[in-house]
Design a protein around this motif. Sequence first.
Motif, mmCIF file in Angstrom:
data_model
loop_
_atom_site.group_PDB
_atom_site.id
_atom_site.type_symbol
_atom_site.label_atom_id
_atom_site.label_comp_id
_atom_site.label_asym_id
_atom_site.label_seq_id
_atom_site.Cartn_x
_atom_site.Cartn_y
_atom_site.Cartn_z
ATOM 1 N N VAL A 1 1.136 -1.224 0.504
ATOM 2 C CA VAL A 1 -0.005 0.155 0.465
ATOM 3 C C VAL A 1 1.041 1.206 0.115
ATOM 4 C CG1 VAL A 1 -2.073 -0.947 1.004
ATOM 5 C CG2 VAL A 1 -0.240 -0.038 2.807
ATOM 6 N N PRO A 2 0.250 2.409 -1.187
ATOM 7 C CA PRO A 2 0.852 3.437 -0.466
ATOM 8 C C PRO A 2 1.157 4.081 1.361
ATOM 9 C CG PRO A 2 -0.947 4.265 -1.466
ATOM 10 C CD PRO A 2 -0.986 2.417 -1.136
ATOM 11 N N ASP A 3 2.385 4.593 1.530
ATOM 12 C CA ASP A 3 3.197 4.940 2.834
ATOM 13 C C ASP A 3 2.477 5.753 2.963
ATOM 14 O OD1 ASP A 3 4.461 5.000 4.890
ATOM 15 O OD2 ASP A 3 6.491 5.151 5.051
ATOM 16 N N LEU A 4 1.657 5.737 4.145
ATOM 17 C CA LEU A 4 0.896 7.270 4.762
ATOM 18 C C LEU A 4 1.943 8.150 5.106
ATOM 19 C CD1 LEU A 4 -2.421 5.128 5.894
ATOM 20 C CD2 LEU A 4 -1.723 6.398 3.763
ATOM 21 N N VAL A 5 3.080 7.943 5.239
ATOM 22 C CA VAL A 5 4.038 9.193 5.784
ATOM 23 C C VAL A 5 4.643 9.984 5.050
ATOM 24 C CG1 VAL A 5 6.210 9.174 6.051
ATOM 25 C CG2 VAL A 5 5.587 7.960 7.765
ATOM 26 N N GLU A 6 3.899 9.599 3.835
ATOM 27 C CA GLU A 6 4.688 10.460 1.864
ATOM 28 C C GLU A 6 3.400 11.443 1.891
ATOM 29 O OE1 GLU A 6 6.872 10.003 0.983
ATOM 30 O OE2 GLU A 6 8.217 9.105 1.960
ATOM 31 N N ASP A 7 3.733 12.863 0.885
ATOM 32 C CA ASP A 7 2.482 12.942 0.859
ATOM 33 C C ASP A 7 1.801 12.360 -0.476
ATOM 34 O OD1 ASP A 7 3.948 16.334 0.953
ATOM 35 O OD2 ASP A 7 2.606 15.041 2.647
ATOM 36 N N LEU A 8 0.511 12.391 -1.065
ATOM 37 C CA LEU A 8 0.240 11.553 -2.122
ATOM 38 C C LEU A 8 -0.577 12.841 -2.707
ATOM 39 C CD1 LEU A 8 -2.014 8.545 0.341
ATOM 40 C CD2 LEU A 8 -0.227 8.694 -0.441
ATOM 41 N N GLU A 9 -0.380 11.869 -4.049
ATOM 42 C CA GLU A 9 -0.739 12.748 -5.442
ATOM 43 C C GLU A 9 -1.413 12.879 -6.546
ATOM 44 O OE1 GLU A 9 2.746 15.918 -4.026
ATOM 45 O OE2 GLU A 9 1.661 15.489 -6.246
ATOM 46 N N VAL A 10 -2.427 12.807 -6.487
ATOM 47 C CA VAL A 10 -3.865 12.262 -7.618
ATOM 48 C C VAL A 10 -3.055 12.794 -9.006
ATOM 49 C CG1 VAL A 10 -5.904 12.555 -8.579
ATOM 50 C CG2 VAL A 10 -5.201 12.595 -6.200
ATOM 51 N N ALA A 11 -2.754 11.189 -9.597
ATOM 52 C CA ALA A 11 -2.434 11.508 -11.228
ATOM 53 C C ALA A 11 -3.214 12.560 -11.723
ATOM 54 C CB ALA A 11 -2.469 10.580 -11.967
ATOM 55 N N ALA A 12 -2.702 12.957 -13.171
ATOM 56 C CA ALA A 12 -3.242 14.262 -13.703
ATOM 57 C C ALA A 12 -4.701 13.511 -14.490
ATOM 58 C CB ALA A 12 -2.479 14.254 -15.276
ATOM 59 N N SER A 13 -5.310 12.358 -14.633
ATOM 60 C CA SER A 13 -6.501 11.525 -14.474
ATOM 61 C C SER A 13 -7.709 12.188 -14.229
ATOM 62 C CB SER A 13 -5.944 9.690 -15.014
ATOM 63 O OG SER A 13 -5.978 9.789 -13.478
#
Lengths: 435, 246, 314
Positions: free
Chosen positions: B10-22
């Motif tokens: 899973v994505p590590d929630l420590v990071e900032d999550l970015e939404v793709a261009a789509s």
Amino acid sequence: MTLVFEHSMKRPQRARHTSSVQKESAIVDGIDISGHWNKMYAPREITAYDPGALDRVTAIPGAESMGWCYQCGKCIGVCPVDNVGDYGPRKLFRKLQMGQDLINNPDLWQCTTCMNCLRVCPKEVDMIKIMPAVRAQAVLDGTNVPQELQDMFRNVAEYGNPMGESARKRVRWAKDLDFEVKDLSKAPQPVETLWFVGDYYAYHGRGNDAARAMARVFNRMGVDFGILGSEERCDGDSQRLAGEPGLFQMLAEHNIEQFKKHDFQHVVVSDPHAYNALKNEYPKLGGAFTVFHYTQLLDQRLERLRPLLTKRFEKKVTFHDPCYLGRHNGEYDAPRALLNAVPGIQFGEMIRCREQGYCCGGGGGGMWLDGFMSDHVGERLSENRVREAVAVGAEVLAVCCSYEVSRFEDAVKSTGNEGKLQVLDIIEILDHCMG
Amino acid sequence: MKIAVPLKQVPDLVEDLEVAASGTALDFDGLKMKLNEFDEHALEEALLLKEASGAEVVALAIAGAEADRMLFTALAKGADKAVKVSGVDANADNHALAQAFAAAIGPLGADLILTGVQSASDRDGQLAPLLAARLGLPCVSVVTGVQPQGKAVLLKKEYSGGVMAEFEADLPVVLGIQAARQTPRYAPVSKVRQVQQSAKLEDFAASGGAAPSQVVKMAPPPRGQGCKMLKSADELLAVLKEKGVV
Amino acid sequence: MGDILVVAEHLNGALADITFEMLAHAKTLAGQTQGQVVALLVGGSGEMTGQLGAAAKVLTVAADGNFNPALHAPALQTAVDAAKPQVVLVGSTSMGMDLASALAAARNLPLAAYCTQVTAQGGKILATSQLYGGKLLVTSDLGAGPCVAAMLPGYASADAGKAAGSPASEALPAPADPGKVRFKRLILPEKADVDIQAQDVLVAIGRGIGKKEDIAVAEELAKALGAAVAASRPIIDAGWLPKARQVGKSGLKVKPKVYLALGISGAPEHIEGMKGAGTIIAVNTDKNAPIFDVAHYGMVSDLFDVCEALTDKL
């Protein structure tokens, strides 16, 4: 029965007992030396205890010297942990001799690897090699490793720093500067000085202060420097000493790969643990570079630095020798040269200074064992040291290791000396004097 | 007893999550992934069961960025076998992952299938019940405390408010683990490296299906819902005084 | 089609709040789909049926009063076959987890979990899920239906899902229970040393506290405020505080006057337990922490600095 004892630093031969024969009548060269009921030719027990505990330790590669101790006790007099608790190589040896295991034992985790014992040991019982070797065994077997330490290992393994912070946030500290710091991970370019910033400078509030001070000082002095940015990882030295050589290797391999990407003359480090790693351990893994601790670099360029120190710092200042710059690597003078160049400073030594410096408790994994240690010592090593600084009349305790600012500031509060003693990284003092 | 433990990245929630261009998916480029924390608990529970009563533990992961690390770490912690399952994207929806995992787990003849109760990316339901449905097995979720009892297991299911229910489930069964009996053990890097040299991962080729629903929008929650940012402890104190608690 | 089926949840003899919240969600949704709200009550009592007045009809299945996934999941599937709803609402709860995905898989229905909202637009059902620890809202197109949405507690008013009057009820046959999962007993929590639900002020700590020893800093602040210390799940799981202090989905739901959240990131499971608080003040070093979305006041700061500064001033 022969006993061979070589009075040298080589490994002495162990006393060997041959099995003996008991005779009722023995006449040698015409002399009657027959045994009587009160004279028995039998193997005499030197110890009633199981030597297995000691053998298990000395069998571990790196821990052989544990068996050389002859109980003189010089180490106990200088062991910083014994000063506030009950510890030291002589005591550990005696316990092993009496059959008490060291691997599954809280004793294994109390040593800070400060090296004061090795400095005075006539037999060179080397705790700096013994402790990491035995700890590595315990960590591999999962034998009662303090949870705090495991949590730290997990953070370093996962995130490359003990705080468990995102690697991307390593350069956050530089945002508030009014000039740009060359981030070689984003814009590779040749620089003279590659500054290995370190985890505490990058992620700890007070470390950030020192990092910004360093950048400003370098900038004012015209030092051509760059940083690895988010590609930098923990130097790994404390992790190696706390029992995770594999983790150290993983970090070192990564950092060395980063270094090799760039064009620089020398590496300068913020803290002595990185100094020790880069200077003494990284070359073994193929990463040999010229390394200076920041105090050494600035001391080399003191004549360029001195005219920039225009603002006075009229305080009574004492200096704490960091174990890994001082005892481990023989550098006692560079920090003092810098402090003595500070205009208006009133510098005084503590009693336990230079080779006899008293450990802050952060080395060898100690930085992440304060909770565990609270069960074994009457007060923290850092608290004991802070009391000493206050006792010699200091207003400022100067340090040049990022572990120490955090440890000593904590100790200032917990010993009730808030307002009486200020803790500053030397670089912060220099930055202050540059106005 | 044979225990299968499917592991999900899973994505590590420590990071900032970015939404793709789509606008309908995560930007996985440079995103740090890690093992789902609840799966780590499931693995720990499996290893504890192995230590207590002897069991064979098989860890599985979908081939992807974290698969090797998750599987070698599982082996270093004490798992007996590790299987890398290919044929579906490691970041696909749980429906697809369940199909692939089910194909790999089916032939194992596992008595117990333990996996994390949920993960941060469970848009289309949790893996445990979806996997159970594929395998035709019962599933109990939010489980803490698993005790073998002959051909069954005794387990505790958590409700809210600290209320728990005790169940007995015949094997084979799928359990969604909320927490292991103790903090998941740390696998020293030294050990993982040793294992990487000596152990081999098994491969299994599976296939996954398409998710029955599509994402139409992905965005951070609307900010500024009235959260007033304070700048000092003094301001905080003022708020406390205003609310009459000081 | 057009009907909304709400799966009622009950524990230890009482209907759970989520049931009424879902009825509230369902009423709005049924208005959009132009259908009726139907409730499903498995193993419930006549008294419970009487409380479901917000539904036009209640489908009942006779069963033991205690939840059992092996029974309730097939019962739900039977009910869906019988009632043919457009949307099935299940709680995003411990019980719901054993039902929603099983139904979706058994009948191949689209499913969205962790939903804060479900709407019908242009003949499609759109569900918004709160994922990634609350950092992102994801909207799924569940098609024309039938479909399933698992609803998060706390996003509708339970009162709006209550109505006077007894709805019509229809009994459905109970599915055969192969008996593979057997309910043994309910374990109720022990009486707590501190009842965090009775406090006016709570000082809540999360992973940001770092070490067990550092809890003392929060305890000192709590003492100075005349408050009690509560915690999010990681602190309880680590054994640093007793379960009675846990705020969240599987802990307690609290509604104090002031909730001070220190070093708590704001994962949805925790938010569930405290979003009803009067004033929420959050302190976290991460300016993007989801807690700031629900907090009334926030500070991007080290919780230790804040605690010490506050304790000194009090």
